[in-house]
Write an enzyme that holds these catalytic residues in place. Structure first.
Site, PDB file in Angstrom:
ATOM      1  N   ASP A  72       0.813  -1.214   0.000  1.00 30.51           N
ATOM      2  CA  ASP A  72       0.000   0.000   0.000  1.00 30.51           C
ATOM      3  C   ASP A  72       0.850   1.269   0.000  1.00 30.51           C
ATOM      4  O   ASP A  72       2.067   1.226   0.209  1.00 30.51           O
ATOM      5  CB  ASP A  72      -0.957  -0.005   1.216  1.00 30.51           C
ATOM      6  CG  ASP A  72      -0.307  -0.543   2.485  1.00 30.51           C
ATOM      7  OD1 ASP A  72       0.935  -0.481   2.595  1.00 30.51           O
ATOM      8  OD2 ASP A  72      -1.033  -1.026   3.370  1.00 30.51           O
ATOM      9  N   ASN A 141      -7.363  -2.483  14.376  1.00 27.44           N
ATOM     10  CA  ASN A 141      -8.767  -2.707  13.987  1.00 27.44           C
ATOM     11  C   ASN A 141      -8.925  -3.945  13.106  1.00 27.44           C
ATOM     12  O   ASN A 141      -9.986  -4.161  12.536  1.00 27.44           O
ATOM     13  CB  ASN A 141      -9.319  -1.466  13.268  1.00 27.44           C
ATOM     14  CG  ASN A 141      -8.589  -1.196  11.957  1.00 27.44           C
ATOM     15  OD1 ASN A 141      -7.655  -1.909  11.596  1.00 27.44           O
ATOM     16  ND2 ASN A 141      -9.004  -0.165  11.241  1.00 27.44           N
TER      17      ASN A 141
HETATM   18  C1  F6R Z   1       1.557  -1.292   6.107  1.00 24.81           C
HETATM   19  C2  F6R Z   1       0.267  -1.994   6.198  1.00 24.81           C
HETATM   20  C3  F6R Z   1      -0.475  -2.027   7.476  1.00 24.81           C
HETATM   21  C4  F6R Z   1       0.399  -2.293   8.704  1.00 24.81           C
HETATM   22  C5  F6R Z   1      -0.426  -2.260   9.978  1.00 24.81           C
HETATM   23  C6  F6R Z   1       0.437  -2.424  11.216  1.00 24.81           C
HETATM   24  O1  F6R Z   1       2.120  -1.409   4.824  1.00 24.81           O
HETATM   25  O2  F6R Z   1      -0.187  -2.511   5.225  1.00 24.81           O
HETATM   26  O3  F6R Z   1      -1.491  -3.011   7.410  1.00 24.81           O
HETATM   27  O4  F6R Z   1       1.023  -3.543   8.573  1.00 24.81           O
HETATM   28  O5  F6R Z   1      -1.115  -1.039  10.052  1.00 24.81           O
HETATM   29  O6  F6R Z   1       1.286  -1.322  11.310  1.00 24.81           O
HETATM   30  P1  F6R Z   1       2.381  -1.240  12.464  1.00 24.81           P
HETATM   31  O7  F6R Z   1       3.362  -2.328  12.219  1.00 24.81           O
HETATM   32  O8  F6R Z   1       2.980   0.125  12.303  1.00 24.81           O
HETATM   33  O9  F6R Z   1       1.647  -1.412  13.760  1.00 24.81           O
END
Ligand code: F6R
Length: 258
Positions: A72, A141
């Site tokens: 993303d 979430n």
């Molecule tokens: C990032 C993504 C998100 C993160 C998720 C967890 O490319 O696709 O789904 O993996 O928001 O983010 P962190 O590791 O920062 O808690």
């Protein structure tokens, strides 16, 4: 709809989770070439990428034959901006390994036509032969990629709205909450489920409810990560904090203390 049980490995700390995930990826990379990887950004991935960079420097892995597709990117954030996922990937992995720059793909959040960019991203993934191993984090979430709760399991790469909780969680890279983008481009749930193998890493107590919902809750769009139970090859590595709300814990755990 056949349901599968993911392999769940619970380790003592976030550092141990990064270490274990790095071991899995290094073993994976040493046996397969060429390889198409799906990559995530975020705090969970940072210590993992540091280990992959160290493994590359030690001569254990090479990215010469790797093609990568990130999950993303924010819409409206330029690749050069410090808050972009492009910048994150350069800083934490791509600049430090021998990947061919043109083979490291990240959706272009600045595309004039985001729908066309999304369709082209899907085509590029297909043209590479599909993703062999996809790394995922999980949102508090239950999101995977930026597939927020409510995302259709048939969804493909597309433009999405970010939940307010996601914007707050990701505000760290921006000057203030108002500057955090409201839109992103993300691989869809169906795109994710087409990867041949999936490795999800979850660390920290703020992920505990999402991990429990993904592994033990109803399968449905209220928790996008629950879609992973429709895939036969999913490994989940979590630390004890992220695993704390699993009802079947400790039976499921294969505890490896850091
Ligand atoms: C990032 C993504 C998100 C993160 C998720 C967890 O490319 O696709 O789904 O993996 O928001 O983010 P962190 O590791 O920062 O808690």
């Amino acid at each position: 709809m056949k349901e599968y049980t993911p392999s769940v490995e619970i380790v003592g700390s976030a550092a141990a989770a990064a270490e274990r995930a790095a071991e899995r990826i290094i073993a994976w990379m040493s046996n397969r070439s060429p390889l198409t990887l799906g990559l995530a950004t975020g705090a969970t991935m940072t210590p993992l990428y540091a280990r992959l960079v160290a493994a590359h420097r030690a001569g254990l892995i090479s990215f010469r034959e790797v093609t990568s597709f990130n999950l993303d990117e924010y819409v409206g954030v330029a690749a050069g901006s410090p808050a972009s996922f492009h910048r994150y990937m350069q800083d934490h992995l791509l600049e430090h390994v021998d990947i061919e720059a043109a083979r490291a793909r990240i959706p272009n959040g600045m595309a004039d036509d985001v729908a066309a960019e999304a369709a082209s991203y899907e085509e590029q993934i297909a043209a590479s032969g599909g993703i062999d191993l996809l790394l995922l984090g999980i949102g508090a979430n239950g999101h995977i990629g930026f597939n927020e709760p409510g995302s259709n399991f048939a969804s493909r790469t597309r433009e999405v709205s970010l939940d307010e909780t996601t914007r707050i969680a990701n505000a760290g890279g921006f000057s203030d909450l108002a500057s955090v983008p409201r839109r992103a481009i993300t691989m869809g749930v169906a795109t994710i489920l087409e990867a041949r193998h999936i490795l999800l890493i979850a660390t920290g107590s703020e992920k505990a409810a999402a991990v429990a919902a993904a592994i033990e809750g109803p399968i449905g769009s209220a928790c996008p990560a629950s879609a992973l139970r429709l895939h036969r090859n999913v490994e989940i590595i979590c630390d004890e904090q992220a695993a704390a709300a699993l009802a079947t814990w400790p039976q499921k755990k294969d505890r490896r203390r850091a």
